[in-house]
Design a protein around this motif. Sequence first.
Motif, PDB file in Angstrom:
ATOM      1  N   GLY A  56       0.797  -1.219   0.000  1.00  0.00           N
ATOM      2  CA  GLY A  56       0.000   0.000   0.000  1.00  0.00           C
ATOM      3  C   GLY A  56       0.831   1.271   0.000  1.00  0.00           C
ATOM      4  O   GLY A  56       0.274   2.363  -0.077  1.00  0.00           O
ATOM      5  N   MET A  57       2.153   1.150   0.107  1.00  0.00           N
ATOM      6  CA  MET A  57       2.999   2.343   0.058  1.00  0.00           C
ATOM      7  C   MET A  57       2.917   2.964  -1.337  1.00  0.00           C
ATOM      8  O   MET A  57       2.747   2.270  -2.334  1.00  0.00           O
ATOM      9  CB  MET A  57       4.461   1.998   0.361  1.00  0.00           C
ATOM     10  CG  MET A  57       4.722   1.599   1.784  1.00  0.00           C
ATOM     11  SD  MET A  57       6.440   1.116   2.067  1.00  0.00           S
ATOM     12  CE  MET A  57       7.190   2.699   2.357  1.00  0.00           C
ATOM     13  N   SER A  58       3.059   4.280  -1.392  1.00  0.00           N
ATOM     14  CA  SER A  58       3.039   4.974  -2.680  1.00  0.00           C
ATOM     15  C   SER A  58       4.396   4.801  -3.371  1.00  0.00           C
ATOM     16  O   SER A  58       5.381   4.407  -2.750  1.00  0.00           O
ATOM     17  CB  SER A  58       2.748   6.458  -2.469  1.00  0.00           C
ATOM     18  OG  SER A  58       3.845   7.078  -1.816  1.00  0.00           O
ATOM     19  N   LYS A  59       4.429   5.112  -4.650  1.00  0.00           N
ATOM     20  CA  LYS A  59       5.684   5.028  -5.399  1.00  0.00           C
ATOM     21  C   LYS A  59       6.737   5.951  -4.800  1.00  0.00           C
ATOM     22  O   LYS A  59       7.920   5.617  -4.752  1.00  0.00           O
ATOM     23  CB  LYS A  59       5.460   5.386  -6.868  1.00  0.00           C
ATOM     24  CG  LYS A  59       4.717   4.324  -7.633  1.00  0.00           C
ATOM     25  CD  LYS A  59       4.598   4.713  -9.094  1.00  0.00           C
ATOM     26  CE  LYS A  59       3.916   3.615  -9.876  1.00  0.00           C
ATOM     27  NZ  LYS A  59       3.810   3.940 -11.305  1.00  0.00           N
ATOM     28  N   ARG A  60       6.287   7.098  -4.338  1.00  0.00           N
ATOM     29  CA  ARG A  60       7.220   8.053  -3.732  1.00  0.00           C
ATOM     30  C   ARG A  60       7.857   7.477  -2.460  1.00  0.00           C
ATOM     31  O   ARG A  60       9.046   7.637  -2.223  1.00  0.00           O
ATOM     32  CB  ARG A  60       6.468   9.345  -3.427  1.00  0.00           C
ATOM     33  CG  ARG A  60       7.338  10.441  -2.935  1.00  0.00           C
ATOM     34  CD  ARG A  60       6.553  11.723  -2.807  1.00  0.00           C
ATOM     35  NE  ARG A  60       7.429  12.764  -2.321  1.00  0.00           N
ATOM     36  CZ  ARG A  60       7.021  13.800  -1.637  1.00  0.00           C
ATOM     37  NH1 ARG A  60       5.741  13.950  -1.374  1.00  0.00           N
ATOM     38  NH2 ARG A  60       7.876  14.697  -1.221  1.00  0.00           N
ATOM     39  N   LEU A  65      14.048   2.559  -1.331  1.00  0.00           N
ATOM     40  CA  LEU A  65      14.942   1.788  -2.209  1.00  0.00           C
ATOM     41  C   LEU A  65      15.797   2.637  -3.137  1.00  0.00           C
ATOM     42  O   LEU A  65      16.791   2.159  -3.669  1.00  0.00           O
ATOM     43  CB  LEU A  65      14.127   0.805  -3.060  1.00  0.00           C
ATOM     44  CG  LEU A  65      13.314  -0.245  -2.328  1.00  0.00           C
ATOM     45  CD1 LEU A  65      12.564  -1.111  -3.322  1.00  0.00           C
ATOM     46  CD2 LEU A  65      14.198  -1.085  -1.428  1.00  0.00           C
ATOM     47  N   GLY A  66      15.386   3.866  -3.378  1.00  0.00           N
ATOM     48  CA  GLY A  66      16.087   4.709  -4.342  1.00  0.00           C
ATOM     49  C   GLY A  66      15.469   4.557  -5.722  1.00  0.00           C
ATOM     50  O   GLY A  66      14.565   3.758  -5.939  1.00  0.00           O
ATOM     51  N   ASN A  67      15.971   5.334  -6.670  1.00  0.00           N
ATOM     52  CA  ASN A  67      15.479   5.265  -8.043  1.00  0.00           C
ATOM     53  C   ASN A  67      15.937   3.977  -8.701  1.00  0.00           C
ATOM     54  O   ASN A  67      17.060   3.527  -8.493  1.00  0.00           O
ATOM     55  CB  ASN A  67      15.989   6.446  -8.866  1.00  0.00           C
ATOM     56  CG  ASN A  67      15.328   7.739  -8.478  1.00  0.00           C
ATOM     57  OD1 ASN A  67      14.172   7.754  -8.077  1.00  0.00           O
ATOM     58  ND2 ASN A  67      16.055   8.823  -8.580  1.00  0.00           N
ATOM     59  N   ASN A 107       6.234   0.110 -18.914  1.00  0.00           N
ATOM     60  CA  ASN A 107       5.497  -0.380 -17.751  1.00  0.00           C
ATOM     61  C   ASN A 107       6.035   0.319 -16.506  1.00  0.00           C
ATOM     62  O   ASN A 107       7.001  -0.137 -15.900  1.00  0.00           O
ATOM     63  CB  ASN A 107       5.640  -1.896 -17.625  1.00  0.00           C
ATOM     64  CG  ASN A 107       4.813  -2.457 -16.489  1.00  0.00           C
ATOM     65  OD1 ASN A 107       4.044  -1.736 -15.850  1.00  0.00           O
ATOM     66  ND2 ASN A 107       4.958  -3.742 -16.229  1.00  0.00           N
ATOM     67  N   ASP A 108       5.385   1.398 -16.116  1.00  0.00           N
ATOM     68  CA  ASP A 108       5.827   2.156 -14.947  1.00  0.00           C
ATOM     69  C   ASP A 108       5.375   1.509 -13.639  1.00  0.00           C
ATOM     70  O   ASP A 108       5.700   1.987 -12.564  1.00  0.00           O
ATOM     71  CB  ASP A 108       5.300   3.592 -15.032  1.00  0.00           C
ATOM     72  CG  ASP A 108       5.967   4.500 -14.026  1.00  0.00           C
ATOM     73  OD1 ASP A 108       7.199   4.367 -13.823  1.00  0.00           O
ATOM     74  OD2 ASP A 108       5.272   5.347 -13.427  1.00  0.00           O
ATOM     75  N   ASP A 113      -0.592   3.106  -8.440  1.00  0.00           N
ATOM     76  CA  ASP A 113       0.451   3.819  -7.691  1.00  0.00           C
ATOM     77  C   ASP A 113       0.607   3.351  -6.250  1.00  0.00           C
ATOM     78  O   ASP A 113       1.101   4.083  -5.401  1.00  0.00           O
ATOM     79  CB  ASP A 113       0.220   5.332  -7.718  1.00  0.00           C
ATOM     80  CG  ASP A 113       0.470   5.920  -9.104  1.00  0.00           C
ATOM     81  OD1 ASP A 113       1.213   5.288  -9.880  1.00  0.00           O
ATOM     82  OD2 ASP A 113      -0.065   7.005  -9.400  1.00  0.00           O
ATOM     83  N   LYS A 114       0.207   2.121  -5.953  1.00  0.00           N
ATOM     84  CA  LYS A 114       0.372   1.538  -4.623  1.00  0.00           C
ATOM     85  C   LYS A 114       1.151   0.235  -4.746  1.00  0.00           C
ATOM     86  O   LYS A 114       0.934  -0.550  -5.662  1.00  0.00           O
ATOM     87  CB  LYS A 114      -0.981   1.244  -3.951  1.00  0.00           C
ATOM     88  CG  LYS A 114      -1.846   2.464  -3.749  1.00  0.00           C
ATOM     89  CD  LYS A 114      -1.238   3.390  -2.728  1.00  0.00           C
ATOM     90  CE  LYS A 114      -2.145   4.589  -2.519  1.00  0.00           C
ATOM     91  NZ  LYS A 114      -1.507   5.619  -1.738  1.00  0.00           N
ATOM     92  N   LEU A 115       2.046  -0.024  -3.780  1.00  0.00           N
ATOM     93  CA  LEU A 115       2.850  -1.244  -3.770  1.00  0.00           C
ATOM     94  C   LEU A 115       1.953  -2.453  -3.512  1.00  0.00           C
ATOM     95  O   LEU A 115       1.204  -2.481  -2.534  1.00  0.00           O
ATOM     96  CB  LEU A 115       3.927  -1.152  -2.693  1.00  0.00           C
ATOM     97  CG  LEU A 115       4.862  -2.339  -2.540  1.00  0.00           C
ATOM     98  CD1 LEU A 115       5.718  -2.512  -3.796  1.00  0.00           C
ATOM     99  CD2 LEU A 115       5.754  -2.170  -1.327  1.00  0.00           C
ATOM    100  N   VAL A 116       2.040  -3.463  -4.415  1.00  0.00           N
ATOM    101  CA  VAL A 116       1.216  -4.660  -4.236  1.00  0.00           C
ATOM    102  C   VAL A 116       2.041  -5.936  -4.086  1.00  0.00           C
ATOM    103  O   VAL A 116       1.561  -6.912  -3.525  1.00  0.00           O
ATOM    104  CB  VAL A 116       0.214  -4.847  -5.400  1.00  0.00           C
ATOM    105  CG1 VAL A 116      -0.822  -3.744  -5.388  1.00  0.00           C
ATOM    106  CG2 VAL A 116       0.908  -4.935  -6.732  1.00  0.00           C
TER     107      VAL A 116
END
Length: 151
Positions: free
Chosen positions: A50-54, A60-62, A70-71, A100-103
């Motif tokens: 559920g964490m956002s991409k930001r 983890l860094g870029n 595939n973003d 935009d949420k970690l799954v």
Amino acid sequence: MKLASRVFLAVIVATSLTACSSFRFPGVYKVGIQQGHIITEEMVSQLKLGMSKRQVRFVLGNSLVPDTFNDDRWDYPYSVRRGSQGEITQYLYTVYFENDKLVKTEGDYLPGKAPLSGEKSRRYLEDMNRDVPVPTEDATPREVPLPDGNN
């Protein structure tokens, strides 16, 4: 006589050049070459579903290899070569997003904390000598609790 001396000179030059590539000085230290992102157990433990991409980018860094098509999938490759002629060992940690949420996450990461300096740096180098990233089929973290305390 001239032909024999030229052939002899060509043989000497050829063997000299091939000998240079196989000669090694005894006791010379060869540096391990690392490339890519070092993903550690400490970093993976900070990830929550559920964490956002930001937020994931902060932990983890870029991604070094962004996928323009595939973003919603970020790959974090990491490779190590032992010495200048050693075998290359490759690892990959991947995170997946939906809306935009970690799954989901999966891949290999190094045990322990991120290397810094002093004692942590020495321990990291010992880990590097063991060459034991933790392989995981599915390292998907648990869900992020909702702010009101309900899941």
